[in-house]
Design a protein around this motif. Structure first.
Motif, mmCIF file in Angstrom:
data_model
loop_
_atom_site.group_PDB
_atom_site.id
_atom_site.type_symbol
_atom_site.label_atom_id
_atom_site.label_comp_id
_atom_site.label_asym_id
_atom_site.label_seq_id
_atom_site.Cartn_x
_atom_site.Cartn_y
_atom_site.Cartn_z
ATOM 1 N N GLU A 27 0.761 -1.319 0.089
ATOM 2 C CA GLU A 27 0.033 0.036 0.185
ATOM 3 C C GLU A 27 1.042 1.369 -0.052
ATOM 4 O O GLU A 27 0.199 2.343 -0.121
ATOM 5 C CB GLU A 27 -0.920 0.463 1.086
ATOM 6 C CG GLU A 27 -2.032 -0.980 1.241
ATOM 7 C CD GLU A 27 -1.491 -2.531 1.537
ATOM 8 O OE1 GLU A 27 -2.036 -3.513 0.655
ATOM 9 O OE2 GLU A 27 -0.508 -2.498 2.216
ATOM 10 N N THR A 28 2.403 1.403 0.253
ATOM 11 C CA THR A 28 2.835 2.380 0.474
ATOM 12 C C THR A 28 3.996 2.365 -0.603
ATOM 13 O O THR A 28 4.874 3.290 -0.478
ATOM 14 C CB THR A 28 3.594 2.630 1.772
ATOM 15 O OG1 THR A 28 4.545 1.418 2.150
ATOM 16 C CG2 THR A 28 2.395 2.501 3.029
ATOM 17 N N PRO A 35 5.506 8.560 -8.205
ATOM 18 C CA PRO A 35 4.184 9.416 -7.920
ATOM 19 C C PRO A 35 4.288 10.667 -9.025
ATOM 20 O O PRO A 35 5.221 11.182 -9.211
ATOM 21 C CB PRO A 35 4.457 9.624 -6.521
ATOM 22 C CG PRO A 35 5.389 8.593 -5.849
ATOM 23 C CD PRO A 35 6.436 8.341 -6.887
ATOM 24 N N SER A 38 -1.543 13.782 -9.091
ATOM 25 C CA SER A 38 -2.717 13.289 -8.894
ATOM 26 C C SER A 38 -2.756 12.054 -8.045
ATOM 27 O O SER A 38 -3.886 11.392 -7.457
ATOM 28 C CB SER A 38 -3.421 12.778 -10.132
ATOM 29 O OG SER A 38 -3.099 11.561 -10.759
ATOM 30 N N ASP A 39 -1.550 11.531 -7.336
ATOM 31 C CA ASP A 39 -1.461 10.508 -6.305
ATOM 32 C C ASP A 39 -1.968 10.972 -5.162
ATOM 33 O O ASP A 39 -1.438 12.108 -4.541
ATOM 34 C CB ASP A 39 -0.139 9.787 -6.380
ATOM 35 C CG ASP A 39 0.029 8.955 -7.659
ATOM 36 O OD1 ASP A 39 -0.914 8.094 -7.973
ATOM 37 O OD2 ASP A 39 1.116 8.847 -8.303
ATOM 38 N N GLU A 40 -2.518 10.114 -4.092
ATOM 39 C CA GLU A 40 -2.443 10.248 -2.742
ATOM 40 C C GLU A 40 -1.345 10.046 -2.025
ATOM 41 O O GLU A 40 -0.667 9.123 -2.406
ATOM 42 C CB GLU A 40 -3.910 9.633 -2.154
ATOM 43 C CG GLU A 40 -5.232 9.706 -3.020
ATOM 44 C CD GLU A 40 -5.806 11.003 -2.648
ATOM 45 O OE1 GLU A 40 -5.368 11.555 -1.459
ATOM 46 O OE2 GLU A 40 -6.588 11.723 -3.324
ATOM 47 N N ALA A 41 -1.163 11.026 -1.207
ATOM 48 C CA ALA A 41 0.010 10.961 -0.012
ATOM 49 C C ALA A 41 -0.530 9.681 0.743
ATOM 50 O O ALA A 41 -1.504 9.379 1.080
ATOM 51 C CB ALA A 41 0.134 11.914 0.467
ATOM 52 N N VAL A 42 0.694 8.923 1.134
ATOM 53 C CA VAL A 42 0.579 7.615 2.061
ATOM 54 C C VAL A 42 0.769 8.214 3.669
ATOM 55 O O VAL A 42 0.633 7.588 4.613
ATOM 56 C CB VAL A 42 1.520 6.561 1.721
ATOM 57 C CG1 VAL A 42 1.421 5.888 0.492
ATOM 58 C CG2 VAL A 42 3.011 6.842 1.757
ATOM 59 N N GLU A 44 1.489 12.434 5.612
ATOM 60 C CA GLU A 44 1.699 13.775 5.620
ATOM 61 C C GLU A 44 2.280 14.383 6.753
ATOM 62 O O GLU A 44 1.880 13.768 7.928
ATOM 63 C CB GLU A 44 0.362 14.669 5.491
ATOM 64 C CG GLU A 44 0.382 16.187 5.345
ATOM 65 C CD GLU A 44 -0.921 16.823 4.799
ATOM 66 O OE1 GLU A 44 -0.712 18.069 4.825
ATOM 67 O OE2 GLU A 44 -1.842 16.154 4.731
ATOM 68 N N ARG A 109 3.566 13.683 1.541
ATOM 69 C CA ARG A 109 2.864 15.078 1.578
ATOM 70 C C ARG A 109 3.657 16.078 2.554
ATOM 71 O O ARG A 109 3.733 15.680 3.817
ATOM 72 C CB ARG A 109 1.688 15.247 1.610
ATOM 73 C CG ARG A 109 1.165 16.701 1.277
ATOM 74 C CD ARG A 109 -0.247 16.965 1.511
ATOM 75 N NE ARG A 109 -1.227 15.908 0.443
ATOM 76 C CZ ARG A 109 -1.229 16.596 -0.714
ATOM 77 N NH1 ARG A 109 -0.763 18.043 -1.090
ATOM 78 N NH2 ARG A 109 -1.827 16.029 -1.631
ATOM 79 N N ASP A 200 -1.035 13.860 -14.273
ATOM 80 C CA ASP A 200 -1.611 12.603 -13.953
ATOM 81 C C ASP A 200 -0.722 11.269 -14.511
ATOM 82 O O ASP A 200 -1.267 10.180 -14.374
ATOM 83 C CB ASP A 200 -3.165 12.468 -14.125
ATOM 84 C CG ASP A 200 -3.611 12.593 -15.629
ATOM 85 O OD1 ASP A 200 -2.662 12.565 -16.249
ATOM 86 O OD2 ASP A 200 -4.712 12.656 -15.766
ATOM 87 N N LEU A 236 5.085 15.870 -2.628
ATOM 88 C CA LEU A 236 4.886 14.420 -2.679
ATOM 89 C C LEU A 236 6.153 13.558 -3.193
ATOM 90 O O LEU A 236 6.477 13.337 -3.986
ATOM 91 C CB LEU A 236 3.851 14.027 -3.851
ATOM 92 C CG LEU A 236 2.418 14.706 -3.720
ATOM 93 C CD1 LEU A 236 1.305 14.266 -4.779
ATOM 94 C CD2 LEU A 236 1.664 14.333 -2.357
#
Length: 363
Positions: A27-28, A35, A38-42, A44, A109, A200, A236
Protein backbone atom coordinates in the motif's frame (compact mmCIF):
# COMPACT_ATOMS: atom_id res chain seq x y z
CA UNK A 1 22.52 5.26 16.16
CA UNK A 2 24.46 2.38 14.68
CA UNK A 3 23.16 -1.00 13.58
CA UNK A 4 25.14 -4.23 13.39
CA UNK A 5 25.37 -4.95 9.65
CA UNK A 6 24.63 -8.60 10.40
CA UNK A 7 21.26 -7.86 12.03
CA UNK A 8 18.33 -8.22 9.64
CA UNK A 9 15.95 -5.27 10.01
CA UNK A 10 12.59 -6.85 9.29
CA UNK A 11 9.58 -4.51 9.05
CA UNK A 12 8.93 -2.73 12.34
CA UNK A 13 11.80 -4.45 14.15
CA UNK A 14 15.19 -3.16 15.23
CA UNK A 15 16.23 0.49 15.56
CA UNK A 16 13.66 3.04 14.36
CA UNK A 17 15.08 6.49 14.97
CA UNK A 18 12.12 8.75 14.23
CA UNK A 19 8.75 8.89 15.97
CA UNK A 20 7.12 8.68 12.53
CA UNK A 21 7.75 5.38 10.73
CA UNK A 22 6.80 4.52 7.15
CA UNK A 23 7.13 0.81 6.30
CA UNK A 24 7.40 -0.56 2.77
CA UNK A 25 4.12 -2.38 2.09
CA UNK A 26 2.06 -3.04 -1.04
CA UNK A 27 0.00 0.00 0.00
CA UNK A 28 2.97 2.39 0.44
CA UNK A 29 5.18 1.51 -2.54
CA UNK A 30 5.13 1.67 -6.31
CA UNK A 31 7.23 -0.57 -8.53
CA UNK A 32 8.76 0.90 -11.65
CA UNK A 33 6.91 4.23 -11.76
CA UNK A 34 7.21 7.45 -9.74
CA UNK A 35 4.37 9.30 -8.00
CA UNK A 36 2.62 12.10 -9.87
CA UNK A 37 0.54 15.07 -8.80
CA UNK A 38 -2.77 13.18 -8.84
CA UNK A 39 -1.54 10.46 -6.45
CA UNK A 40 -2.71 10.33 -2.85
CA UNK A 41 -0.04 10.70 -0.17
CA UNK A 42 0.58 7.73 2.10
CA UNK A 43 1.76 10.12 4.85
CA UNK A 44 1.59 13.86 5.58
CA UNK A 45 4.16 15.65 7.74
CA UNK A 46 4.97 19.20 8.78
CA UNK A 47 8.23 20.79 7.60
CA UNK A 48 11.11 19.83 9.88
CA UNK A 49 9.74 16.35 10.58
CA UNK A 50 12.02 13.32 10.64
CA UNK A 51 10.56 10.12 9.19
CA UNK A 52 12.12 6.65 9.33
CA UNK A 53 11.36 4.94 6.01
CA UNK A 54 11.99 1.35 5.00
CA UNK A 55 13.23 0.91 1.45
CA UNK A 56 13.42 -2.32 -0.51
CA UNK A 57 15.97 -3.08 -3.20
CA UNK A 58 14.68 -4.45 -6.49
CA UNK A 59 17.65 -6.81 -6.80
CA UNK A 60 16.48 -10.33 -6.00
CA UNK A 61 12.87 -9.46 -6.90
CA UNK A 62 13.05 -9.00 -10.68
CA UNK A 63 11.69 -11.62 -13.12
CA UNK A 64 15.17 -12.62 -14.30
CA UNK A 65 16.04 -13.53 -10.70
CA UNK A 66 12.82 -15.21 -9.62
CA UNK A 67 11.36 -15.63 -6.16
CA UNK A 68 13.43 -13.70 -3.58
CA UNK A 69 13.53 -16.54 -1.04
CA UNK A 70 14.77 -18.94 -3.72
CA UNK A 71 17.17 -16.42 -5.26
CA UNK A 72 18.85 -15.44 -2.00
CA UNK A 73 18.61 -19.03 -0.74
CA UNK A 74 20.73 -20.13 -3.71
CA UNK A 75 23.46 -17.91 -2.24
CA UNK A 76 23.19 -19.39 1.23
CA UNK A 77 20.78 -16.87 2.78
CA UNK A 78 18.30 -18.61 5.11
CA UNK A 79 14.59 -17.73 4.65
CA UNK A 80 14.48 -15.81 7.93
CA UNK A 81 17.22 -13.48 6.63
CA UNK A 82 15.19 -12.51 3.54
CA UNK A 83 13.12 -9.38 4.16
CA UNK A 84 9.43 -10.14 4.61
CA UNK A 85 8.37 -6.90 2.93
CA UNK A 86 10.48 -7.77 -0.12
CA UNK A 87 8.73 -11.14 -0.39
CA UNK A 88 5.30 -9.53 -0.03
CA UNK A 89 6.02 -6.80 -2.58
CA UNK A 90 7.31 -9.32 -5.11
CA UNK A 91 4.12 -11.37 -4.66
CA UNK A 92 1.51 -8.60 -4.53
CA UNK A 93 2.68 -5.42 -6.27
CA UNK A 94 2.13 -5.24 -10.02
CA UNK A 95 4.86 -4.10 -12.40
CA UNK A 96 4.38 -3.77 -16.14
CA UNK A 97 6.92 -5.09 -18.66
CA UNK A 98 7.80 -1.54 -19.71
CA UNK A 99 8.12 -0.23 -16.15
CA UNK A 100 11.40 0.46 -14.37
CA UNK A 101 12.94 -1.92 -11.84
CA UNK A 102 12.85 0.29 -8.73
CA UNK A 103 10.64 -0.13 -5.67
CA UNK A 104 9.77 3.37 -4.40
CA UNK A 105 8.30 4.18 -0.97
CA UNK A 106 5.87 7.13 -0.74
CA UNK A 107 4.68 9.69 -1.56
CA UNK A 108 4.95 11.89 1.52
CA UNK A 109 3.06 15.19 1.52
CA UNK A 110 4.96 18.04 3.20
CA UNK A 111 2.52 20.62 4.50
CA UNK A 112 2.88 24.04 2.90
CA UNK A 113 5.29 23.12 0.10
CA UNK A 114 4.34 24.93 -3.11
CA UNK A 115 5.71 25.11 -6.66
CA UNK A 116 8.62 27.56 -6.67
CA UNK A 117 9.82 26.35 -3.29
CA UNK A 118 12.59 23.83 -2.78
CA UNK A 119 12.04 20.64 -0.81
CA UNK A 120 15.15 19.88 1.25
CA UNK A 121 15.45 16.17 2.05
CA UNK A 122 18.24 15.44 4.52
CA UNK A 123 19.55 11.91 5.04
CA UNK A 124 19.81 11.73 8.83
CA UNK A 125 20.61 8.02 9.03
CA UNK A 126 21.04 5.11 6.60
CA UNK A 127 21.03 1.65 8.16
CA UNK A 128 21.63 -1.57 6.19
CA UNK A 129 18.65 -3.88 6.59
CA UNK A 130 20.50 -7.04 5.48
CA UNK A 131 24.11 -8.23 5.48
CA UNK A 132 24.28 -8.74 1.71
CA UNK A 133 23.60 -7.05 -1.59
CA UNK A 134 23.70 -7.62 -5.34
CA UNK A 135 25.53 -6.01 -8.29
CA UNK A 136 23.88 -6.81 -11.63
CA UNK A 137 24.76 -6.47 -15.30
CA UNK A 138 21.99 -7.04 -17.84
CA UNK A 139 22.19 -7.34 -21.62
CA UNK A 140 21.69 -4.09 -23.48
CA UNK A 141 22.43 -2.01 -20.39
CA UNK A 142 25.45 -0.74 -18.51
CA UNK A 143 28.38 1.21 -19.94
CA UNK A 144 29.37 -1.63 -22.32
CA UNK A 145 26.14 -2.98 -23.85
CA UNK A 146 26.87 -5.71 -26.39
CA UNK A 147 30.23 -6.44 -24.76
CA UNK A 148 29.27 -7.42 -21.22
CA UNK A 149 27.98 -9.72 -19.97
CA UNK A 150 29.87 -12.26 -22.09
CA UNK A 151 27.33 -15.02 -21.40
CA UNK A 152 23.57 -15.19 -22.01
CA UNK A 153 21.29 -13.94 -19.28
CA UNK A 154 21.76 -11.59 -16.37
CA UNK A 155 24.92 -11.60 -14.28
CA UNK A 156 23.90 -10.95 -10.67
CA UNK A 157 26.87 -10.90 -8.32
CA UNK A 158 25.86 -11.73 -4.76
CA UNK A 159 27.94 -9.60 -2.40
CA UNK A 160 28.11 -10.37 1.33
CA UNK A 161 28.89 -7.71 3.91
CA UNK A 162 31.46 -8.09 6.67
CA UNK A 163 32.05 -6.09 9.82
CA UNK A 164 35.54 -4.70 10.35
CA UNK A 165 36.90 -2.51 13.16
CA UNK A 166 36.93 0.50 10.81
CA UNK A 167 33.46 -0.14 9.39
CA UNK A 168 31.47 -2.56 7.27
CA UNK A 169 32.78 -3.67 3.88
CA UNK A 170 31.42 -5.40 0.82
CA UNK A 171 33.25 -8.51 -0.35
CA UNK A 172 33.70 -9.57 -3.98
CA UNK A 173 35.70 -12.68 -4.96
CA UNK A 174 38.50 -12.31 -7.47
CA UNK A 175 37.14 -15.33 -9.35
CA UNK A 176 33.83 -17.14 -9.05
CA UNK A 177 33.89 -19.46 -6.08
CA UNK A 178 37.44 -18.51 -5.16
CA UNK A 179 38.62 -17.91 -1.59
CA UNK A 180 40.30 -14.55 -2.24
CA UNK A 181 38.10 -11.47 -1.98
CA UNK A 182 38.50 -7.76 -2.52
CA UNK A 183 36.92 -5.65 0.19
CA UNK A 184 35.56 -2.13 -0.27
CA UNK A 185 33.94 0.27 2.21
CA UNK A 186 30.20 0.75 2.42
CA UNK A 187 28.70 4.23 2.04
CA UNK A 188 24.92 3.72 2.13
CA UNK A 189 22.67 6.20 0.32
CA UNK A 190 19.35 6.35 -1.57
CA UNK A 191 19.73 6.43 -5.35
CA UNK A 192 16.19 7.75 -5.78
CA UNK A 193 14.93 10.82 -3.95
CA UNK A 194 12.35 12.93 -5.72
CA UNK A 195 9.16 14.96 -5.84
CA UNK A 196 6.02 14.27 -7.85
CA UNK A 197 5.71 15.58 -11.38
CA UNK A 198 2.68 17.70 -12.25
CA UNK A 199 -0.29 16.00 -13.89
CA UNK A 200 -1.64 12.46 -13.77
CA UNK A 201 1.11 10.53 -15.60
CA UNK A 202 3.54 8.52 -13.51
CA UNK A 203 6.98 8.76 -15.08
CA UNK A 204 9.36 5.83 -15.49
CA UNK A 205 11.61 5.18 -12.50
CA UNK A 206 14.91 4.99 -14.42
CA UNK A 207 15.71 8.40 -15.99
CA UNK A 208 16.34 11.25 -13.52
CA UNK A 209 15.12 14.76 -14.22
CA UNK A 210 14.04 18.08 -12.74
CA UNK A 211 11.93 16.05 -10.29
CA UNK A 212 15.06 14.31 -8.98
CA UNK A 213 14.23 10.63 -9.01
CA UNK A 214 17.04 8.25 -9.93
CA UNK A 215 19.92 10.73 -9.56
CA UNK A 216 22.38 8.12 -8.19
CA UNK A 217 24.73 10.68 -6.60
CA UNK A 218 26.84 8.77 -4.09
CA UNK A 219 27.50 11.88 -1.98
CA UNK A 220 23.94 11.67 -0.59
CA UNK A 221 25.03 9.77 2.51
CA UNK A 222 24.04 10.52 6.12
CA UNK A 223 24.46 14.23 6.86
CA UNK A 224 23.81 15.37 3.28
CA UNK A 225 20.74 17.06 1.78
CA UNK A 226 19.19 17.04 -1.67
CA UNK A 227 17.23 20.12 -2.71
CA UNK A 228 14.45 19.56 -5.23
CA UNK A 229 12.30 22.12 -7.10
CA UNK A 230 8.72 21.51 -5.91
CA UNK A 231 6.33 20.84 -8.81
CA UNK A 232 2.99 20.18 -7.03
CA UNK A 233 1.42 21.34 -3.78
CA UNK A 234 2.77 19.28 -0.88
CA UNK A 235 5.76 18.12 -2.97
CA UNK A 236 4.76 14.42 -2.68
CA UNK A 237 8.26 13.13 -1.94
CA UNK A 238 9.45 9.55 -2.32
CA UNK A 239 12.60 7.48 -1.89
CA UNK A 240 13.99 4.21 -3.25
CA UNK A 241 16.82 2.45 -5.08
CA UNK A 242 18.84 1.91 -1.87
CA UNK A 243 22.59 1.37 -2.25
CA UNK A 244 25.25 0.09 0.12
CA UNK A 245 27.97 1.53 -2.15
CA UNK A 246 28.42 3.00 -5.63
CA UNK A 247 31.34 4.18 -7.68
CA UNK A 248 30.85 7.25 -9.86
CA UNK A 249 29.62 6.02 -13.24
CA UNK A 250 27.85 2.90 -11.90
CA UNK A 251 29.19 1.27 -15.05
CA UNK A 252 27.89 -2.31 -14.74
CA UNK A 253 24.27 -1.01 -14.56
CA UNK A 254 23.74 -1.37 -10.83
CA UNK A 255 26.05 -0.71 -7.91
CA UNK A 256 25.87 -2.62 -4.62
CA UNK A 257 22.09 -2.65 -4.33
CA UNK A 258 20.58 -3.57 -0.96
CA UNK A 259 17.71 -2.49 1.26
CA UNK A 260 18.13 0.38 3.73
CA UNK A 261 16.23 1.84 6.67
CA UNK A 262 16.47 5.58 6.09
CA UNK A 263 15.67 8.42 8.42
CA UNK A 264 14.95 11.54 6.38
CA UNK A 265 14.11 15.09 7.44
CA UNK A 266 11.81 17.10 5.19
CA UNK A 267 12.19 20.90 5.12
CA UNK A 268 10.76 23.57 2.83
CA UNK A 269 12.92 26.40 1.46
CA UNK A 270 10.59 29.26 0.39
CA UNK A 271 10.92 30.42 -3.20
CA UNK A 272 12.57 33.78 -2.44
CA UNK A 273 15.12 32.21 -0.09
CA UNK A 274 15.73 29.41 -2.60
CA UNK A 275 16.59 31.88 -5.36
CA UNK A 276 19.01 33.80 -3.17
CA UNK A 277 20.82 30.65 -2.04
CA UNK A 278 20.79 28.56 -5.18
CA UNK A 279 19.72 30.70 -8.14
CA UNK A 280 17.02 29.59 -10.56
CA UNK A 281 17.37 25.84 -10.26
CA UNK A 282 16.19 23.60 -13.07
CA UNK A 283 17.07 20.40 -11.22
CA UNK A 284 18.37 18.88 -8.01
CA UNK A 285 21.32 20.11 -5.95
CA UNK A 286 23.00 18.14 -3.16
CA UNK A 287 24.62 19.86 -0.20
CA UNK A 288 27.04 18.00 2.06
CA UNK A 289 28.81 19.45 5.11
CA UNK A 290 31.74 20.30 2.80
CA UNK A 291 30.31 20.70 -0.69
CA UNK A 292 27.68 22.23 -2.91
CA UNK A 293 26.86 19.73 -5.63
CA UNK A 294 24.83 21.04 -8.59
CA UNK A 295 23.93 18.57 -11.34
CA UNK A 296 23.49 18.41 -15.06
CA UNK A 297 21.18 15.80 -16.60
CA UNK A 298 20.81 14.90 -20.28
CA UNK A 299 20.83 11.79 -22.49
CA UNK A 300 24.08 13.12 -23.99
CA UNK A 301 27.09 13.21 -21.64
CA UNK A 302 28.47 16.38 -23.20
CA UNK A 303 25.13 18.19 -22.77
CA UNK A 304 24.91 16.94 -19.17
CA UNK A 305 28.33 18.44 -18.53
CA UNK A 306 27.34 21.77 -20.04
CA UNK A 307 24.11 21.81 -18.03
CA UNK A 308 26.08 21.17 -14.84
CA UNK A 309 28.44 24.06 -15.61
CA UNK A 310 25.46 26.38 -16.18
CA UNK A 311 23.84 25.28 -12.91
CA UNK A 312 27.13 25.83 -11.11
CA UNK A 313 27.55 29.31 -12.56
CA UNK A 314 24.01 30.30 -11.61
CA UNK A 315 24.52 29.03 -8.08
CA UNK A 316 27.77 30.98 -7.55
CA UNK A 317 26.32 34.17 -9.00
CA UNK A 318 23.17 33.98 -6.86
CA UNK A 319 24.71 32.73 -3.62
CA UNK A 320 27.92 34.74 -3.50
CA UNK A 321 27.33 37.64 -5.90
CA UNK A 322 30.24 36.42 -8.01
CA UNK A 323 30.70 37.88 -11.48
CA UNK A 324 29.89 35.23 -14.07
CA UNK A 325 33.27 35.32 -15.86
CA UNK A 326 35.06 35.00 -12.50
CA UNK A 327 32.78 32.15 -11.43
CA UNK A 328 33.66 30.42 -14.72
CA UNK A 329 37.34 30.86 -13.96
CA UNK A 330 36.87 29.53 -10.42
CA UNK A 331 35.05 26.43 -11.65
CA UNK A 332 37.85 25.73 -14.12
CA UNK A 333 40.61 26.20 -11.55
CA UNK A 334 39.10 24.72 -8.40
CA UNK A 335 36.07 22.49 -9.02
CA UNK A 336 35.92 18.82 -9.97
CA UNK A 337 33.16 17.74 -12.33
CA UNK A 338 32.35 14.05 -11.98
CA UNK A 339 30.16 11.60 -13.86
CA UNK A 340 27.40 10.50 -11.49
CA UNK A 341 26.16 7.64 -13.64
CA UNK A 342 26.04 6.63 -17.31
CA UNK A 343 23.42 3.86 -17.07
CA UNK A 344 20.07 5.55 -16.39
CA UNK A 345 19.14 6.65 -19.96
CA UNK A 346 19.58 10.25 -18.82
CA UNK A 347 23.20 10.50 -17.67
CA UNK A 348 24.38 12.72 -14.84
CA UNK A 349 27.33 15.00 -14.13
CA UNK A 350 27.80 16.69 -10.76
CA UNK A 351 30.18 19.38 -9.55
CA UNK A 352 32.01 19.48 -6.21
CA UNK A 353 32.12 23.14 -5.10
CA UNK A 354 33.96 23.50 -1.79
CA UNK A 355 32.03 25.56 0.77
CA UNK A 356 35.25 26.31 2.68
CA UNK A 357 36.65 28.28 -0.27
CA UNK A 358 33.88 30.84 0.16
CA UNK A 359 33.81 30.80 3.94
CA UNK A 360 37.32 32.30 3.82
CA UNK A 361 36.14 35.29 1.75
CA UNK A 362 36.29 38.47 3.90
CA UNK A 363 32.87 39.96 4.63
Amino acid sequence: MAADPFVVLQPGLGPIRATTYLPATPETVRWGRLPCGSDEAVLEVAPGTEVTIDTVSHEGLLPDQGDPVAFFGSHGVPPEAVLRDAVEIAARVSRGPSDGPHVVTGPVRVTGAQPGDLLAVTVVEALPRVPYGVVSNRHGRGALPGELPRTPGTVSVFTPVRSRPDGAVGCLPLVDGGPRVVEFPLAPFPGIVGVATDGDRRVHSVPPGAHGGNIDVNLLTAGSTVLLPVQVAGALAYVGDPHFAQGNGEVALTALEASLRLTLRFDVVPADVARSRFGDLTGPVVQTPELLVPMGLDPDLGEAMRACVRQSLGLLVARYGMAEHLAYAYLSAATDFEVSQVVDQVVGVHARIRLADFERVPS
